[in-house]
Design a protein around this motif. Structure first.
Motif, PDB file in Angstrom:
ATOM      1  N   GLU A  33       0.872  -1.183   0.000  1.00 14.51           N
ATOM      2  CA  GLU A  33       0.000   0.000   0.000  1.00 14.51           C
ATOM      3  C   GLU A  33       0.899   1.218   0.000  1.00 14.51           C
ATOM      4  O   GLU A  33       1.766   1.360   0.864  1.00 14.51           O
ATOM      5  N   ARG A  34       0.719   2.085  -0.982  1.00 11.50           N
ATOM      6  CA  ARG A  34       1.508   3.322  -1.080  1.00 11.50           C
ATOM      7  C   ARG A  34       0.560   4.519  -1.056  1.00 11.50           C
ATOM      8  O   ARG A  34      -0.647   4.366  -1.148  1.00 11.50           O
ATOM      9  N   ALA A  35       1.118   5.702  -0.957  1.00  7.63           N
ATOM     10  CA  ALA A  35       0.316   6.923  -0.903  1.00  7.63           C
ATOM     11  C   ALA A  35      -0.561   7.069  -2.149  1.00  7.63           C
ATOM     12  O   ALA A  35      -1.655   7.625  -2.084  1.00  7.63           O
ATOM     13  N   THR A  36      -0.086   6.559  -3.273  1.00  6.54           N
ATOM     14  CA  THR A  36      -0.840   6.648  -4.533  1.00  6.54           C
ATOM     15  C   THR A  36      -1.839   5.511  -4.699  1.00  6.54           C
ATOM     16  O   THR A  36      -2.566   5.475  -5.673  1.00  6.54           O
ATOM     17  N   GLY A  37      -1.852   4.568  -3.742  1.00  9.12           N
ATOM     18  CA  GLY A  37      -2.768   3.434  -3.803  1.00  9.12           C
ATOM     19  C   GLY A  37      -1.997   2.123  -3.830  1.00  9.12           C
ATOM     20  O   GLY A  37      -0.764   2.106  -3.719  1.00  9.12           O
ATOM     21  N   HIS A  39       0.135  -1.003  -4.891  1.00 14.43           N
ATOM     22  CA  HIS A  39       1.164  -1.225  -5.916  1.00 14.43           C
ATOM     23  C   HIS A  39       1.396  -2.730  -6.015  1.00 14.43           C
ATOM     24  O   HIS A  39       1.845  -3.363  -5.049  1.00 14.43           O
TER      25      HIS A  39
END
Length: 59
Positions: A33-37, A39
């Motif tokens: 889970e990354r800040a952009t959604g 991955h």
């Protein structure tokens, strides 16, 4: 979907493994889970042990 954290190694971020159902097959997704959604790192057909664990959890 059945998800657990992958703790086999230190990856520098929380790596997750999810078992799911896609095109009549059990698949294993490895993702973070990354800040952009979410991955996606990899996706493959589940082996016999992963398939058994998936069906045991949902049946």
């Amino acid at each position: 979907m059945l998800t657990k954290e992958d703790t086999r190694d230190t990856y520098g971020e929380q790596r997750l493994q999810s078992l799911g159902w896609l095109n009549s097959r059990v698949v294993l997704l490895v993702w973070v889970e990354r800040a952009t959604g979410p991955h996606l790192i990899s996706c493959r057909n589940g082996d016999k042990h992963e398939t058994k664990r998936y069906f045991k959890a949902f049946i």
